[in-house]
Scaffold this motif. Structure first.
Motif, short mmCIF file in Angstrom:
data_model
loop_
_atom_site.label_atom_id
_atom_site.label_comp_id
_atom_site.label_asym_id
_atom_site.label_seq_id
_atom_site.Cartn_x
_atom_site.Cartn_y
_atom_site.Cartn_z
N LEU A 51 11.92 9.09 -3.04
CA LEU A 51 10.48 9.03 -3.32
C LEU A 51 9.97 10.41 -3.67
N ARG A 52 9.19 10.47 -4.72
CA ARG A 52 8.42 11.66 -5.06
C ARG A 52 6.95 11.23 -5.10
N ARG A 61 0.84 -1.20 0.00
CA ARG A 61 0.00 0.00 0.00
C ARG A 61 0.87 1.25 0.00
N ARG A 62 1.88 1.19 0.83
CA ARG A 62 2.76 2.36 0.93
C ARG A 62 4.20 1.95 0.64
N LEU A 63 4.92 2.88 0.08
CA LEU A 63 6.35 2.67 -0.14
C LEU A 63 7.12 3.60 0.78
N PHE A 87 13.08 6.47 -7.01
CA PHE A 87 14.48 6.41 -7.43
C PHE A 87 15.05 5.17 -6.76
N VAL A 88 15.53 4.24 -7.57
CA VAL A 88 15.98 2.96 -7.00
C VAL A 88 17.47 2.75 -7.24
N TYR A 112 18.91 5.00 -15.40
CA TYR A 112 17.65 5.26 -16.08
C TYR A 112 16.76 6.28 -15.39
N GLY A 113 17.27 6.88 -14.32
CA GLY A 113 16.55 7.99 -13.71
C GLY A 113 15.36 7.56 -12.86
N TRP A 114 14.52 8.55 -12.53
CA TRP A 114 13.33 8.27 -11.74
C TRP A 114 12.37 7.41 -12.55
#
Lengths: 138, 94
Positions: free
Chosen positions: B52-53, B28-30, B58-59, B73-75
């Motif tokens: 997080l946005r 549900r939430r990250l 962003f991993v 590869y960015g966001w």
């Protein structure tokens, strides 16, 4: 915990979908010219070797020649494993044996200072370059 | 929903070894630090959330020397994230 999941992982490798944790960013820049330049160095050193007077120079020449021959192998392996695709091998059935023999020729050049062997290496790389160019045009 | 996957590659070392099994679940939430499975370029990948946005993540891999991740590869859209880790949980290496 790691051991447990690894054991399970090995047992279930065929049945469980993979999730990828790898580096998948090849730069995509390939060119047999890299191998050719190193092979040219090998050949030129072979030609100069008989005229070197000092033992230190001869020793250096042998050392550098072996390094360059090793780089030839390295560059060809990158082409072979990263650039060439199954469809290339299908279209050019001689590809695998040619790369294999060329890397073996690079190994042979480490053991000799005979320029004929260096020239043979260059000629074989040129054959690979011909296949490479053909795949680029396709 | 639960997902069982086998890790291929070493970008999540030292916690997650190639060949090991992981269990992931819908979320549900990250949160930053969550290990997630995401879909990118048609492949399911495992990475750790580093930023997080509202609609983007962003991993990064835990093993940055051997990882292709948001540095390349960015966001990514949050919708790329499929699941997050349930078991085993390893903290981010220091």
């Amino acid at each position: 915990m790691r051991t447990f999941s690894n054991i399970l992982g090995n047992a279930a490798a065929k049945f469980v979908k993979p999730v990828y944790a790898h580096c998948d960013l090849p730069c995509g820049v390939y060119d047999p010219a890299q191998a050719r330049i190193e092979a040219q160095s090998v050949l030129e050193i072979m030609k100069k070797y008989p005229n070197l007077d000092h033992e230190e120079d001869r020793w250096r020449a042998i050392f550098i020649k072996e390094q360059r021959a090793d780089l030839v192998k390295q560059h060809l392996w990158v082409l072979w494993t990263d650039y060439f695709k199954p469809e290339h091998a299908e279209k050019f059935p001689e590809l695998h044996e040619l790369v294999w023999k060329t890397t073996k020729q690079a190994g042979a050049c480490k053991k000799t200072v005979d320029p004929a062997e260096g020239q043979k290496l260059l000629d074989m790389i040129d054959q690979i370059a011909g296949i490479f160019a053909a795949t680029k045009q396709a | 929903m639960l997902y069982i996957r086998r890790i291929v590659g070493d970008s999540m070392l030292p916690g997650y070894y190639p060949g090991s099994l992981i269990v992931m679940r819908a979320f549900r939430r990250l949160h930053i630090g969550d290990v997630v499975m995401l879909r990118h370029n048609g492949t399911e990948k495992i990475k750790r959330i580093s930023g997080l946005r509202p609609n983007e993540v962003f991993v990064l891999g835990d093993n940055p020397g051997s990882s292709s991740d948001s540095r390349d590869y960015g966001w990514l859209p949050r919708s790329a994230v499929i699941a997050k880790i349930l078991f085993p949980r390893h903290p981010k290496p220091k």
